[in-house]
Design a protein around this motif. Sequence first.
Motif, PDB file in Angstrom:
ATOM      1  N   ARG A 297      51.459 -39.367  40.895  1.00 10.51           N
ATOM      2  CA  ARG A 297      50.168 -39.335  41.604  1.00 10.51           C
ATOM      3  C   ARG A 297      49.741 -40.720  42.020  1.00 10.51           C
ATOM      4  NH1 ARG A 297      49.004 -35.329  37.170  1.00 10.51           N
ATOM      5  NH2 ARG A 297      48.931 -33.294  38.165  1.00 10.51           N
ATOM      6  N   ASP A 459      54.587 -27.431  32.037  1.00  9.77           N
ATOM      7  CA  ASP A 459      53.159 -27.254  31.771  1.00  9.77           C
ATOM      8  C   ASP A 459      52.467 -26.495  32.903  1.00  9.77           C
ATOM      9  OD1 ASP A 459      53.695 -29.504  33.428  1.00  9.77           O
ATOM     10  OD2 ASP A 459      51.587 -30.069  33.274  1.00  9.77           O
ATOM     11  N   TYR A 551      44.593 -39.238  25.837  1.00  8.17           N
ATOM     12  CA  TYR A 551      44.731 -39.276  27.298  1.00  8.17           C
ATOM     13  C   TYR A 551      43.882 -40.426  27.813  1.00  8.17           C
ATOM     14  CZ  TYR A 551      47.532 -35.121  28.215  1.00  8.17           C
ATOM     15  OH  TYR A 551      48.565 -34.232  28.300  1.00  8.17           O
ATOM     16  N   ASP A 553      43.379 -41.350  30.640  1.00 11.98           N
ATOM     17  CA  ASP A 553      42.694 -41.111  31.914  1.00 11.98           C
ATOM     18  C   ASP A 553      41.359 -40.410  31.707  1.00 11.98           C
ATOM     19  OD1 ASP A 553      44.498 -38.954  31.090  1.00 11.98           O
ATOM     20  OD2 ASP A 553      43.751 -37.880  32.840  1.00 11.98           O
ATOM     21  N   TRP A 567      37.982 -33.172  31.584  1.00 16.57           N
ATOM     22  CA  TRP A 567      38.354 -31.837  31.116  1.00 16.57           C
ATOM     23  C   TRP A 567      38.569 -31.792  29.602  1.00 16.57           C
ATOM     24  CZ3 TRP A 567      42.677 -30.935  28.389  1.00 16.57           C
ATOM     25  CH2 TRP A 567      43.748 -31.815  28.540  1.00 16.57           C
ATOM     26  N   TRP A 601      47.603 -40.546  32.971  1.00 15.81           N
ATOM     27  CA  TRP A 601      47.707 -39.690  34.151  1.00 15.81           C
ATOM     28  C   TRP A 601      47.130 -40.419  35.361  1.00 15.81           C
ATOM     29  CZ3 TRP A 601      50.858 -35.743  34.084  1.00 15.81           C
ATOM     30  CH2 TRP A 601      51.186 -35.158  32.856  1.00 15.81           C
ATOM     31  N   GLU A 603      45.325 -39.368  38.280  1.00 18.82           N
ATOM     32  CA  GLU A 603      44.304 -38.908  39.219  1.00 18.82           C
ATOM     33  C   GLU A 603      43.266 -39.976  39.558  1.00 18.82           C
ATOM     34  OE1 GLU A 603      45.663 -37.079  36.884  1.00 18.82           O
ATOM     35  OE2 GLU A 603      45.539 -34.939  37.271  1.00 18.82           O
TER      36      GLU A 603
HETATM   37  C1  TNX Z   1      46.795 -32.070  32.435  1.00 13.55           C
HETATM   38  S1  TNX Z   1      48.732 -32.685  30.302  1.00 13.55           S
HETATM   39  C2  TNX Z   1      48.053 -32.189  32.994  1.00 13.55           C
HETATM   40  C3  TNX Z   1      48.257 -33.141  34.086  1.00 13.55           C
HETATM   41  C4  TNX Z   1      46.985 -33.808  34.503  1.00 13.55           C
HETATM   42  C5  TNX Z   1      46.176 -34.168  33.277  1.00 13.55           C
HETATM   43  C6  TNX Z   1      44.935 -34.931  33.600  1.00 13.55           C
HETATM   44  C7  TNX Z   1      49.615 -31.924  31.233  1.00 13.55           C
HETATM   45  C8  TNX Z   1      50.884 -31.569  30.691  1.00 13.55           C
HETATM   46  N1  TNX Z   1      49.178 -31.614  32.477  1.00 13.55           N
HETATM   47  O1  TNX Z   1      48.870 -32.484  35.176  1.00 13.55           O
HETATM   48  O2  TNX Z   1      47.286 -34.934  35.227  1.00 13.55           O
HETATM   49  O3  TNX Z   1      45.832 -32.987  32.621  1.00 13.55           O
HETATM   50  O4  TNX Z   1      44.286 -35.369  32.453  1.00 13.55           O
END
Ligand code: TNX
Length: 656
Positions: A297, A459, A551, A553, A567, A601, A603
């Motif tokens: 990303r 995932d 996380y 992010d 989230w 991550w 985003e």
């Molecule tokens: C969940 S954790 C995701 C990612 C996102 C992230 C943002 C996971 C295996 N998948 O695709 O970037 O949350 O926090």
Amino acid sequence: MTNQASSDLRLVSVWHGDDTDRSLHFSLYNTGPVPVALSTLHMNGGFWLPPAAMVRGARREYALSNYTVLAPESAMILGPDEVWTFSIADLNARPFRSGDGPLAAYVVADDGATHPVAVQPLARSLDVGRLDAVAPRRRPDGKVTRDGAQTIAVIPFPNLTTVSVAPLSEPGPVFVLQTEVPGMDALAIRVDDMAARFGHTEGPVFAPPGDTASRNLVVRKGADPRLGKEGYRLTFAADNVILDACGPDGFRHGLITLAQTVIGARLDGLRYGLPVGGTITDVPRFGWRGLHLDVARTFYTVDEIMALADLAAWLKLNVLHLHLNDDEGWRIGVDGYPEIAAVAAWRGHDLPIPPLLGSGAAPYGGVYDDHDIDRLHAYCTIIGITILPEIDIPGHGHAALTALPRLREPDDTGGYTSIQGFEANALNPMLPQTLEFVTAAFKTLLDRFPGRAVHIGGDEVGPATWSGSPLARAAIASGHATGSLQARLIEPVHDMLRLNGRRTVVWEDAVHNAHLDPKDTIALVWQHPDQAHELAARGFDVVLTPGNAYYLDMAHSNDWNSTGGHWAGTVPLEKTYSFEPGHGWPADRLPHLIGVHACIWGEYMHDRRNFDDLVFPRIYAFAERAWIEPANRDYDGFLSRVFVFPTTLRTLGCAD
Ligand code: TNX
């Protein structure tokens, strides 16, 4: 509100940001060329000094309402690039905003002249990355620091220390190497490079044999086997140190610990010193200490990734996980599928993939070519980092499906949208051409990345996935669960990895949706760390990366101006530090808890300032907890050490 006087003297004040903390930490820097003989420092503004407050590192001279006068504890000449640090504890209240510290200040010199002081708004520890670069370049004047040193500035803090500490007295290199162990000179140079990069400090820590550094560093191999592959022991005397370890990882860790102690003592001799007696015996709690970077990303140059890998090594992390593809882009070409590098790697105005996540009209993206990957791999090998490459299947496939429309079933009507808002974004396991593509993609990974573990994603494939695919619907009608359709991709890739002697890493979701051989599979648990021991009971090795703690992010707070995701809730620094891996696990399952992992991550990372705000200083909290035994948890101690470390990618040598 802030005193913007143009001045060579700068006052930085920091609050550690914990609700119960009623102390402020101050640093007065001389950033100019002229020494100043300090008599008193006069501050006024948003706080006041109650009679019961504790002043450390300074003497209380006078206080009236919010006017406070402090003096150095003994005569002090603050030379160029030197710093005077002091703190005030037990204030009447904690600060609530950046105006709750000093707003104006000046110094009276011993000849009675007043000197203006530029005052930075009170910073919380989270905000330190935003402070102007004021890090001192030399150790403070001996007079300032002589009696102060209390501890060593090391992150992660060693697991067993019995050291006595004294201020650093020598300005030049501190240790001269004496060893028969091959490769130690090169390793010392590498650690010195890290020290220069992360330590805001000039001059090497280690000197080659025959140099005049005052302390001998004797390095011995073949040590106590209990130190394992990564542990080390340092035995200190006033003029000599012995480093024992069983191999390169242990030696590197020992040298990094020494370098960090020197940096701390150079930067802030009031708090940190150098061990002069006793021992450090340090073995990591977890063998897997991972850092993930979402390069799909957000695009990072190889130099940026190497800088981050360097930081990871400096913090004794040992796995760098590259998330190489997602809906928004691919970062590795796939042999036989030129559309991936040509189309799936790019987004921008009028491109098949539009601008996303703040990337603007200009084409944004790219792939890492063989040369990039070789360079990264060679570098990571030197610094003891294993690269874990990931191609995430079958979800997160928007970029691949855009580049390769032939991977869509012609009559597929879609009808489901991923959590990130991409419609019909999962590779369809019912099409033979999907498995062909996926096989080619993983073959590329196997060819390029020699590390033992390979991550295959798995995932966020929701229950409605493939509901518009006639082939999938037919399979479901004949009794297959939606989840099990994924297995048609995951299982062959798992077999392919096994045949090639690799272990499969998956996001925890995939373990529930495919038959994976537990002894060859590592589950990366991001959603349900409390239940992860059930996977352990089934024989899977588990690495914990809880979204609500690791996380990087996630937003630190709900402040209007904070950045990051929500989230998994907000993740203040202390939450990262205090997460207890393995809490509630039955003891017999703990051997399967092989490690922890922090995720960056992409985003919110397009703006590198966001990266700095989000990643620092939580990465330090994570790294400490990845290494130390639970009983050694010490958040206050961590807070007092974390300021020694850099807080921006820029500091790592990366432009923003
Ligand atoms: C969940 S954790 C995701 C990612 C996102 C992230 C943002 C996971 C295996 N998948 O695709 O970037 O949350 O926090």
